[in-house]
Design an enzyme around this catalytic site. Structure first.
Site, PDB file in Angstrom:
ATOM      1  CG  ASP A  48      28.787 -21.834  -3.652  1.00  0.00           C
ATOM      2  OD1 ASP A  48      28.581 -23.061  -3.668  1.00  0.00           O
ATOM      3  OD2 ASP A  48      29.887 -21.327  -3.418  1.00  0.00           O
ATOM      4  CG  ASP A  91      23.266 -27.943  -5.976  1.00  0.00           C
ATOM      5  OD1 ASP A  91      24.415 -28.395  -6.118  1.00  0.00           O
ATOM      6  OD2 ASP A  91      23.031 -26.776  -5.641  1.00  0.00           O
ATOM      7  CG  HIS A 113      25.952 -25.399  -7.026  1.00  0.00           C
ATOM      8  ND1 HIS A 113      25.302 -25.339  -5.810  1.00  0.00           N
ATOM      9  CD2 HIS A 113      27.064 -24.619  -6.896  1.00  0.00           C
ATOM     10  CE1 HIS A 113      25.987 -24.575  -4.981  1.00  0.00           C
ATOM     11  NE2 HIS A 113      27.055 -24.117  -5.610  1.00  0.00           N
TER      12      HIS A 113
END
Length: 367
Positions: free
Chosen positions: A192, A318, A346
């Protein structure tokens, strides 16, 4: 006659001597002890043979589990190989083919790697805690693992609203890299917003980083900010926009200082394929995401950042960073190799920990 009878009555019947009886008992005990010793020795021999057979079987299993052939079949028949699946579909690298205890023994000789030290960098709102499955799998496979809590994250006591720059946010990572011994290298793994953090570190310490792995991560080009990337999907990700709650610690007439994610929406946004227990862990552990680092444009040079080998792991289910956005970043700055995690949301360290582990091991072995 009476005297004779009297004498006969008085004379005790002949009995075996005490000496003879004790001698006989000792002999029986010695025979019993010898038999017991023989049984014990025989049992020990059988147990040792059983152990050796188990070790041989385990070595054969480990070897067959670690071998991969391009088409899924070896050129030579191997009696010790694992039985093939009845499926005609060729297995991909990310298939969760093995159980956890099998994954830990992949035939990896970590001493032969350029480095066996993996540094895990979490994404926005997460902390080192999110890697607990990956840490266990890597360590039990012989790797050295360090999971970083960035400033204001995890167990850090710093207030996210007080973070004013990317360098401040990444300080725990850069401090760690700075203290590495001369010649020591690590594999950096960023998830991320952690992708921006490891990019910053790659620019600062290129000689201390063997490889960099981006997992569903922001992979910027020179002069870009994370906000620039996010704006590419503006209007296409209503769930992200609905989940964000901005905090204006400096007043509403100033930019946001941080943002939180609505826990009621985070399941669909971040954990749509993850186990319930991991979602519960995240809900009580996630913290605010500092906003200043999201606004900051990064300076990345070919000489430093560009000299580090990069790999990207796509997460196909995701909802936070859709696959289309991941591929946009990959096309804008192509890494050395791209892997795809099927069925991963995710947070693949929760939803696909075994498959993620296999990919991290695979990257570490690439020469």
């Amino acid at each position: 006659m009476g005297n004779i009878c009297a004498r006969l009555k008085l004379k005790p019947a002949p009995q075996p001597s005490t000496k003879k009886r004790s001698s006989s008992r000792r002999e029986r005990r010695l025979d019993d002890d010898a038999a017991i010793r023989e049984q014990a020795i025989a049992a020990a021999i059988l147990f040792k043979q059983h152990q050796q057979q188990q070790q041989q079987q385990q070595q054969q299993f480990d070897r067959s589990a670690s071998l991969r052939y391009p088409n899924g079949v070896s050129k030579k028949s191997n009696a010790n190989a694992l039985p093939r699946s009845s499926s005609s579909r060729a297995r991909s690298l990310t298939d969760p083919l093995l159980q956890p205890h099998q994954l830990l023994n992949q035939g990896v000789n970590v001493d032969d790697l350029e480095t066996n030290h993996v540094v895990l960098v979490h994404g926005g709102g997460f902390g080192a805690w999110c890697w607990y499955k990956s840490i266990a799998l890597l360590e039990e496979s012989g790797y050295k693992v360090t999971a970083i809590d960035l400033t204001g994250s995890g167990v850090s006591s710093f207030d996210a609203n007080s973070i004013t720059s990317l360098s401040q946010y990444v300080k725990p990572l850069t401090n760690f890299l700075e203290k590495l011994l001369e010649g020591e290298k690590v594999i950096l793994v960023g998830h991320d917003f952690g992708g921006v953090c490891i990019s910053y570190a790659m620019e600062m310490f290129p000689l201390k980083i063997s490889k960099a792995v981006f997992i569903a991560a922001a992979m910027l080009t020179n002069g870009q900010s994370t906000l620039d990337i996010i704006s590419q999907q503006a209007g296409s990700n209503d769930l992200m926009r609905q989940a964000q709650t901005f905090v204006y610690a400096n007043g509403n007439d100033h930019p946001p200082t941080s943002f939180d994610l609505d826990k009621s929406l985070s399941r669909d946004l971040l954990f749509n394929q993850s186990p319930t227990k991991d979602i519960a862990l995240a809900c009580v552990s996630m913290r605010s995401v500092p906003f200043a680092p999201v606004l900051e444009k990064v300076s990345l040079s070919d000489l430093k950042y560009g000299s580090v080998r990069r790999f990207y792991i796509e997460t196909l289910e995701d909802n936070a960073i859709p696959i289309s956005l991941q591929e946009n970043m990959i096309n804008a700055s192509p890494p050395e190799k791209v892997f795809r995690l099927k069925g991963a949301d995710h947070s693949p360290f929760f939803s696909k920990p075994q498959a993620l582990h296999k990919l991290l091991v695979e990257v570490s072995k690439i020469l």
